[in-house]
Scaffold this active site. Structure first.
Site, short mmCIF file in Angstrom:
data_model
loop_
_atom_site.label_atom_id
_atom_site.label_comp_id
_atom_site.label_asym_id
_atom_site.label_seq_id
_atom_site.Cartn_x
_atom_site.Cartn_y
_atom_site.Cartn_z
N CYS A 1 -30.09 44.37 46.20
CA CYS A 1 -29.71 42.97 45.97
C CYS A 1 -30.88 42.03 46.21
CB CYS A 1 -28.58 42.54 46.91
SG CYS A 1 -27.30 43.74 47.16
N ASP A 2 -31.63 42.27 47.26
CA ASP A 2 -32.55 41.23 47.75
C ASP A 2 -34.03 41.57 47.65
OD1 ASP A 2 -30.33 39.72 48.43
OD2 ASP A 2 -30.17 40.62 50.40
N CYS B 1 -29.09 44.94 51.96
CA CYS B 1 -29.02 45.49 50.61
C CYS B 1 -30.33 45.31 49.87
CB CYS B 1 -27.87 44.83 49.84
SG CYS B 1 -27.74 45.43 48.15
#
Ligand code: NAP
Length: 306
Positions: free
Chosen positions: A134-135, A131
């Site tokens: 997300c990261d 992701c």
């Protein structure tokens, strides 16, 4: 006999449980094969509203679980193997157990595909990610790799170039599944180096976090090693919808199709989270749709009590 059975214990399922439990429906949550869902596989979550310093994914999901339990949600382990939605009460079979439900919320999620390399799963949160949204932020100023040749890979490569010092876009073929506009955009990006045709043979992580990757050209057999701090696997997701085949409407990729919020073609069956969403795939959108499904289920039960 249960008022509401919720299939899945990720963000969508647990939010549905919190709402259904607070409506005194005493929901039953069936955990599924990945309890906690994709949040339990991530590390720091910085975009879930309400946590200005971020929160660890497993802690966030554990908090949701406790919150659902506090209001009277019951949990059972086990993955659903069969459902009978042809009449009410619905029957849900998980291994040897059969449950009956007046209303059903399907929040079974989607699983990110992995490359299947040794140690890959254990390195999620330690350099391997599925992701970018997300990261990506954790890789500021660092070189990273994105694996895949579809729109997701192109999109992630572009998105990650905002943070990373360099992005290797690794794809096993010279042709791409991605749309032309997405390829052109990635090709125009100075930070993105197209590395094709190459397959990832090994993720190098001697200290328990990603330091590089060993690649092989499937045509020439040429070996190549790159130094990267992160490997983003963007080779698609699979919705966990197989038991609903022929029972609920789904698209060609197996994503369930919602009508008017969380409603399906079967009255009393509601859907939420990534099993019906290949576009947003965020914890907060999954939570929102879980809330919608619980409210829709509550309304349905109110209307069908007598
Ligand atoms: P996808 O289109 O199915 O592409 C998956 C890619 O991963 C393919 O290039 C495939 O290679 C590769 N792949 C699959 N398994 C692999 C493996 N084991 N090892 C190495 N490579 C592997 O998936 P997606 O990119 O996630 O897109 C899914 C859907 O969402 C598509 O319809 C896409 O258009 C849509 N989407 C749209 C946007 C947008 O428009 N903004 C953004 C993201 C996604 P091969 O080609 O060699 O099979």
């Amino acid at each position: 006999m249960h008022n509401v059975v919720i299939i899945g214990s990720g963000c969508a399922g647990l939010t549905a449980a919190i709402y259904a439990a607070r409506a005194n429906l005493k929901p039953l949550v069936l955990d599924g094969h990945e309890p906690g869902g994709q949040l339990s596989l991530t590390t720091h979550v910085e975009n879930y509203p309400g946590f200005p310093d971020g929160i660890m994914g497993p802690e966030l999901i554990e908090n949701m679980r406790k919150q659902a339990q506090k209001f009277g949600t019951e949990f059972k382990a086990g993955a659903v193997t069969e459902v009978d939605l042809s009449k009410r009460p619905f029957r849900i079979i998980a291994g040897k157990e059969t449950y009956e439900a007046k209303a059903l919320i399907v929040a079974a999620g989607a699983s990110a595909r992995l490359l299947g390399l040794q140690g890959e799963k254990e390195l999620i949160g330690h350099g391997v990610s599925t992701c970018a949204t997300c990261d990506g932020y954790f890789f500021r100023g660092k070189p990273i790799a994105v694996v895949g040749g579809g729109d997701s890979a192109m999109e992630e490569a572009n998105f990650l170039s905002r943070y990373a010092s360099k992005v290797y876009l690794i794809h096993r073929r010279n042709e791409f599944r991605a749309s032309k506009i997405m390829i052109d955009r990635a090709k125009a990006n100075e930070k993105v180096e197209f590395t094709t045709p190459f397959v990832v043979e090994e993720i190098v992580a001697p200290q328990g976090h990603v330091e590089g990757a060993r690649l092989r050209n499937p045509e020439t057999k040429e070996a190549r090693e790159i130094t990267v701090d992160g490997v983003f696997v963007a080779i698609g997701h699979d919705p966990n919808s197989i038991v609903f085949k022929g029972k609920l409407e789904m698209d060609a990729n197996g994503y369930l199709i919602a009508k008017h919020g969380s409603l399906t073609g079967v009255p009393g069956v509601f859907i939420a989270g990534d099993v019906q969403d290949h576009r947003y795939r965020q914890a907060v959108t999954a939570a929102g749709s879980g809330c919608m499904a619980a409210i829709d289920a509550e309304k349905f039960l109110e209307e069908h009590t007598h």
